[in-house]
Structures are given as C-alpha cells and as structure tokens.
Design an enzyme around this catalytic site. Structure first.
Site, PDB file in Angstrom:
ATOM      1  N   ASP A  24      44.662  48.703  21.505  1.00 32.06           N
ATOM      2  CA  ASP A  24      43.321  48.666  21.950  1.00 32.06           C
ATOM      3  C   ASP A  24      42.584  48.839  20.633  1.00 32.06           C
ATOM      4  OD1 ASP A  24      40.459  48.768  23.190  1.00 32.06           O
ATOM      5  OD2 ASP A  24      41.508  48.346  25.042  1.00 32.06           O
ATOM      6  N   GLN A  66      39.960  48.430  31.952  1.00 30.41           N
ATOM      7  CA  GLN A  66      40.054  49.069  33.352  1.00 30.41           C
ATOM      8  C   GLN A  66      41.460  48.576  34.060  1.00 30.41           C
ATOM      9  OE1 GLN A  66      38.417  45.893  36.164  1.00 30.41           O
ATOM     10  NE2 GLN A  66      38.558  47.302  37.986  1.00 30.41           N
ATOM     11  N   TYR A  89      32.602  33.105  29.975  1.00 31.73           N
ATOM     12  CA  TYR A  89      33.814  33.979  30.201  1.00 31.73           C
ATOM     13  C   TYR A  89      34.628  32.775  30.738  1.00 31.73           C
ATOM     14  CZ  TYR A  89      36.887  36.912  32.667  1.00 31.73           C
ATOM     15  OH  TYR A  89      37.978  37.635  33.402  1.00 31.73           O
TER      16      TYR A  89
HETATM   17  N1  SER Z   1      35.985  40.505  37.344  1.00 28.85           N
HETATM   18  C1  SER Z   1      35.851  39.547  36.408  1.00 28.85           C
HETATM   19  C2  SER Z   1      34.484  39.448  36.209  1.00 28.85           C
HETATM   20  O1  SER Z   1      33.673  39.782  36.976  1.00 28.85           O
HETATM   21  C3  SER Z   1      36.369  38.211  37.054  1.00 28.85           C
HETATM   22  O2  SER Z   1      37.169  37.730  36.493  1.00 28.85           O
HETATM   23  O3  SER Z   1      34.111  39.081  35.148  1.00 28.85           O
END
Ligand code: SER
Length: 315
Positions: free
Chosen positions: A36, A14, A140
């Site tokens: 990529d 993105q 994450y």
């Molecule tokens: N946009 C990201 C996510 O929602 C946040 O860093 O994972």
C-alpha cells in the site's frame, strides 16, 4: 498451508486489512505480502507500493516470487467524484499495471473486486441480472465497469485466471470504509454505541445491497478456490447478501439500543445510491461456485454491536 506467494494491493484499506489477515490464516504469514502507500502495524511482510508505478510492481513481484494477486487498491465512489484524475490513475492505470504484470510473470490467479456501481438506471434495479445493462453514473462505476472488461479481455487473450466479484457495500467492525456511498451502514454502528444517534446522508427508504465482512471474505476465498473450469463469468460475478434501507438498519439497532435515534441530512451520495441496484440476481455465483450468504441484517447487527462493544470505537 499452501505454496502460493500472494500479493495484496491496497492492504491498508477497509477490505485489504481484513483480507490480509484472512489470507495469512489460510496460507501462513510468510506467504502473504501486504502492499500500500500507507503502512499499518500488523503486516509481517510489507512493501511500499504505489499502484500507478509499474516498475515498483514488477520489482515487488520479482523479489517475492509472487504467483497470486488480490488487487484491492482503488478509490471508492464518493471519493472518486471529488478527484477524477486520481480515480482514473489508481482505478484504471493501476489495474492495467497488474494485468500486464500478470502476463509478464505468469501470475497463476488474480482477484479483482468490482462493484454494484457498474450498473445504472437502465438496469432493473429491483433485481439486477448478471448481464443487465451497465450505464454507470459514477466515475467509480465507470472505472469498475471498464475494469471488468479489461479483466475479461486479458483472461481470454492471455488465459490469465482473473476472478472477480461485484461487491455490495461491505460492513465489518475492525476497519472503517474509505469514501464510499455505502459507508453509512458501518458508521451507524459506531455512532449508535458512542452517541445513540446517527445522521444519515441518504433517505430512510433508500435500499442498497450490503454484505457482512465475514461473508465477503468467504465469497472471495470460495471464488478463488473454485476449480477453473467452473468459472463461467470472466467479467465479474453478481453476489447478493442483504438488502436494506437506513430505516431498516435503524430498527435493527433499536432492538439492542432502544433509545437509538436516526435523523437525515441528504447529500450528493443520494443521487449515487438512487442509480445503484437494490438487489441482485446472483444465480451464476450460486451455480458456479456455490455462493450462499450466512448473515442477515439482525445477525449482522448483533455481531457488529457485540464486537464494537468489546473493542474501542475508532474515531
Ligand atoms: N462500497 C462501495 C462504495 O460505496 C461500492 O462498491 O463506493
């Protein structure tokens, strides 16, 4: 035009696709290498590169005499929850590979995108400070929080010039997000134009920090262009742009599409969003390199709807 030779990892993602074009605009197409595991049209120089393959990273850096890296390859929050091993390999081993290559090849500057996800509910989520507590609740967030510390360690131990931003949710019209918790704020514009309705997966009043793509790109290049002596934060900078809830973005869309309808079907992303900042204190970014956003919610809505109307909506 500069003499830098830049590598963008995750260039088909993105942010990667748009950042690639932005960097080509600044430095010229011969100076930017896209990499990529998925190749898209539109890259002048592309190298297939799996970020977990250190040998391949070294090969690409050597072949193109790379001296600056934007390391965007990562698995986002919602997708990471579905595949922890993949998230670990890409988000952690991938970063370590880049840092090691940075030392080996004396890379002049590295950009590492961190995230609002590094914070958890022990921080003041209404106004999260630069050094607020980090107890991330997502894989994450854990990987980005650890990543920030890896970056600081390499910056201090090896004098690597690594710079980083804690990106909020990024909203743009040319690309779709890939598996984050903030994705709704992009999809809503596509659906508003296509169907005049959107079903949202977080509650109407869930505020999250977001940023328009133009501002995110400008923040990135302003940070990277700042004199090294100004960079006091070697983990990652808080940046604040726009904070809003689903009901507020729906209202903003309704001023252009009066019969737009919003409905809600809450899923696992609600818990993620509940543990993220709603707004951040970005005084270090303001003071060190002059950060200031230019897009508020209504200006962004206008740009999103106008631009998506001009080009076919991506499915
Ligand atoms: N946009 C990201 C996510 O929602 C946040 O860093 O994972």
């Amino acid at each position: 035009m500069s003499n830098s030779k830049i590598l963008v990892t995750g260039a088909s993602g993105q942010v990667g696709q748009v950042l690639y074009r932005h960097l080509v605009g600044l430095h010229g197409e011969d100076h930017v290498v896209a990499s990529d595991i998925h190749q898209l049209d539109g890259f002048s120089i592309f190298e297939y590169m799996d970020i977990t393959n250190q040998h391949r990273i070294r090969e690409v850096i050597q072949r193109h005499k790379i001296d600056e890296i934007y390391h965007l390859a990562a698995i986002l929050s919602a997708n990471a929850e579905q595949n922890p091993t993949r998230a670990w390999n890409i988000n952690m081993s991938g970063l370590l590979n880049i840092l090691e290559a940075g030392v080996e090849f004396s890379i002049k500057k590295i950009f590492f995108p961190s995230s609002i996800a590094v914070f958890g509910n022990h921080a003041n989520l209404d106004m999260t400070d630069q050094f607020d507590a980090q107890h991330p609740t997502t894989l994450y967030g854990i990987s980005k929080s650890a990543g920030e510390n890896w970056c600081q360690y390499y910056a201090e131990k090896y004098d690597l010039d690594i710079r980083s931003l804690r990106y909020p949710g990024i909203i743009g019209y040319t690309t779709l997000p890939g598996g984050g918790t903030t994705d709704y704020a992009v999809h809503i514009y596509h659906e508003a134009l296509k169907q005049k309705k959107y079903e949202c997966y977080v509650h109407a009043d869930t505020v999250m920090p977001m940023i328009y793509m133009d501002d995110a790109l400008r923040a990135t290049s302003e940070l990277m262009a700042a004199p090294k002596k100004n960079i006091s934060i070697r983990t990652s900078y808080n940046i604040q742009a726009i904070s809003f809830s689903p009901s507020e973005i729906a209202d903003s869309i309704s001023t252009y599409i009066p019969d737009f309808e919003m409905s809600y079907k809450i899923d696992f992303r609600q818990t993620i969003a509940d543990n993220w900042p709603r707004r951040l204190n970005d005084q270090y970014a303001q003071n060190d390199w002059g950060w200031a956003p230019r897009f508020d919610l209504n200006k962004m809505t206008k740009e999103m709807l106008e631009n998506l109307t001009l080009q076919p909506t991506i499915n």
